[in-house]
Design a protein around this motif. Sequence first.
Motif, PDB file in Angstrom:
ATOM      1  N   GLN A 184      41.148  39.537  46.735  1.00 48.86           N
ATOM      2  CA  GLN A 184      41.809  38.587  45.826  1.00 48.86           C
ATOM      3  C   GLN A 184      42.448  37.417  46.558  1.00 48.86           C
ATOM      4  O   GLN A 184      42.458  36.296  46.052  1.00 48.86           O
ATOM      5  N   ALA A 185      42.986  37.666  47.753  1.00 47.55           N
ATOM      6  CA  ALA A 185      43.617  36.584  48.509  1.00 47.55           C
ATOM      7  C   ALA A 185      42.577  35.534  48.913  1.00 47.55           C
ATOM      8  O   ALA A 185      42.855  34.327  48.882  1.00 47.55           O
ATOM      9  N   ARG A 186      41.384  35.991  49.274  1.00 45.72           N
ATOM     10  CA  ARG A 186      40.319  35.032  49.611  1.00 45.72           C
ATOM     11  C   ARG A 186      39.878  34.232  48.381  1.00 45.72           C
ATOM     12  O   ARG A 186      39.639  33.032  48.468  1.00 45.72           O
ATOM     13  N   TRP A 187      39.752  34.917  47.243  1.00 44.38           N
ATOM     14  CA  TRP A 187      39.416  34.202  46.018  1.00 44.38           C
ATOM     15  C   TRP A 187      40.462  33.121  45.719  1.00 44.38           C
ATOM     16  O   TRP A 187      40.122  32.006  45.316  1.00 44.38           O
ATOM     17  N   ALA A 188      41.730  33.459  45.909  1.00 42.01           N
ATOM     18  CA  ALA A 188      42.813  32.498  45.645  1.00 42.01           C
ATOM     19  C   ALA A 188      42.693  31.278  46.562  1.00 42.01           C
ATOM     20  O   ALA A 188      42.857  30.135  46.112  1.00 42.01           O
TER      21      ALA A 188
END
Length: 229
Positions: free
Chosen positions: A130-134
């Motif tokens: 999720q952090a990479r998607w953000a």
Amino acid sequence: MKKLLIILLILPIYGWAQTNFEKAEKLFHSKKYNEAEVLFEGILKSSPSDIKTLEYLGEIAGHQKSWVKGAAYFKKLKTLKPNTADYFFKYGGCLAMRAVEVNRLKAFTMVGDMKEAFEKAIELNPKHVQARWALIEIYLQLPGILGGSESKAIAYSNELAQFSPVDGYLSRGRIEDYFKRYNLAEKNYRKAHEIGNSKVTFQKLYNLYLNKLKDPKKAGELKQKFESS
């Protein structure tokens, strides 16, 4: 005798806190967030650094779309538990959601803290999806003069592909879709759907066919195949 007296005085308080915590948890899981919040806030007054109470209050703030309050709870959590990736991610997430609500100038001042939080989440958990998607979204949507970068978005997409092929293809599809390179987006969304065959992968490809490529025939065929699988 003195120690016994102290124990006898503490035990009822401890029992009260446990009872209220359990009640608050049940209310939270029943989605009665306002009622749960009142109890958790009462517990926090006597235990201001209780991790689980702070975490529940942060989650409640998120459900209530109280992003400033949520950011404050997760900021405290990441200070108390500096090795927990999700607290950094959720802090950054609250800032990102708040940025959507404020004017662009104010939002741009928050970008640095967002990026720092998401990058720290990845440092602590190298497989944090999720952090990479953000970060992909940040680099896509920021103007170039303020740090936006397609190449950096692609770099995070490539990292995702190394440990989550579905997210790798979905995120690359998202990048191509954002820049209106719909044929390349289709190629990536299709590969993601071939691997994942999930509601998420279906919806991305279906929406592309229907709303971007304006191909209702392909959209219909995809829907029929997915629903019969």
